[in-house]
Design a protein around this motif. Sequence first.
Motif, PDB file in Angstrom:
ATOM      1  N   PHE A 168      38.305  42.683  39.898  1.00 22.55           N
ATOM      2  CA  PHE A 168      39.231  42.765  38.768  1.00 22.55           C
ATOM      3  C   PHE A 168      40.039  44.055  38.718  1.00 22.55           C
ATOM      4  O   PHE A 168      40.894  44.212  37.852  1.00 22.55           O
ATOM      5  N   GLY A 169      39.731  45.001  39.603  1.00 26.16           N
ATOM      6  CA  GLY A 169      40.483  46.251  39.608  1.00 26.16           C
ATOM      7  C   GLY A 169      39.724  47.377  38.924  1.00 26.16           C
ATOM      8  O   GLY A 169      38.827  47.157  38.113  1.00 26.16           O
ATOM      9  N   ILE A 170      40.129  48.594  39.237  1.00 26.04           N
ATOM     10  CA  ILE A 170      39.413  49.777  38.775  1.00 26.04           C
ATOM     11  C   ILE A 170      39.499  49.948  37.261  1.00 26.04           C
ATOM     12  O   ILE A 170      38.536  50.344  36.614  1.00 26.04           O
ATOM     13  N   GLU A 171      40.656  49.629  36.660  1.00 20.67           N
ATOM     14  CA  GLU A 171      40.820  49.855  35.218  1.00 20.67           C
ATOM     15  C   GLU A 171      39.879  48.976  34.407  1.00 20.67           C
ATOM     16  O   GLU A 171      39.194  49.457  33.483  1.00 20.67           O
ATOM     17  N   VAL A 172      39.835  47.690  34.732  1.00 22.18           N
ATOM     18  CA  VAL A 172      38.940  46.777  34.022  1.00 22.18           C
ATOM     19  C   VAL A 172      37.485  47.163  34.258  1.00 22.18           C
ATOM     20  O   VAL A 172      36.654  47.077  33.347  1.00 22.18           O
ATOM     21  N   ALA A 173      37.169  47.610  35.479  1.00 20.83           N
ATOM     22  CA  ALA A 173      35.801  48.035  35.781  1.00 20.83           C
ATOM     23  C   ALA A 173      35.408  49.264  34.964  1.00 20.83           C
ATOM     24  O   ALA A 173      34.265  49.383  34.509  1.00 20.83           O
ATOM     25  N   LEU A 174      36.361  50.175  34.742  1.00 21.82           N
ATOM     26  CA  LEU A 174      36.077  51.351  33.918  1.00 21.82           C
ATOM     27  C   LEU A 174      35.820  50.947  32.468  1.00 21.82           C
ATOM     28  O   LEU A 174      34.974  51.546  31.791  1.00 21.82           O
TER      29      LEU A 174
END
Length: 283
Positions: A168-174
């Motif tokens: 899902f990408g780094i932003e959503v993971a953060l």
Amino acid sequence: MVKKFKKTFNIGFNSILLAFGLYFFLVQHKIAPGGVTGISLIMANLFTILTVGQWSLLLNITLFILAFFLMGKDFGKKTVLSATIISLAIMFFEKYFPNTILSNDMIINIVFGAGIESYALSCIFFNDASSGGTDIVAAIFNKYFRISLAKSLFAIDFLVVMLAIKEFGIEVALYAVLCVVIQSFGFNYFIQGLGRKIAITVISDFSNEINQMILGKYKRGVTLYKAEGGYSHKKRDIILTVVPFRKYISIKDDILKIDKNAFVFTHSISEVLGEGFTYGVFE
């Protein structure tokens, strides 16, 4: 019988509440909050043959079969109920509310999703159950590899977040990391709050009357300490009782009606075990 029904009802209700928080605030925005739900969200994105709820149910069934063979048949009967209800509730929301978005603000979704989940999960734990899933994996690791539950759960959540970065990408993971942190603090806060009681200590010349009032009117246990005044050297009984917060005001008022000069002080207790609370005569 009534107590057992109340526990079962609370487990069921809070399992649905947990599914509500997960689905509408986290799953709908692809936020993988660790655990089976996070894994199910990733699996549903990779393999669309099953929905998040269906993956959750399949994974939980697999884990319960594993637990049956590795942990014994008596392991987590109430956990089966909670995990099944959560999975079925998510499936229900997916079918009847597929495009319902309560908020597009990610911070609102994180705070409310993690808050509702941690509150509901603490209520489930408070009723001697768990939501299943990765709790089972952690229990197995703890039994066979002597790895602590906290370390096992952290490692699993960390792995889920790493998979979420790729999917899902780094932003959503953060956002998912932030969600896990809020869940952890929220769970600790709520689980202590649910078991919180108040201890009342009373020093009075009318200790016998106050003792009888607490025993007779409120059906609470009382302990009497033999004490001596440091200045007057007058001997008297000190009263100690532990009660739910909601009963404190009325008990305090009744104490002051008996002795308006009574010396009363209180302190909060995060958990109480024993007669009158966990297996009580007085409840």
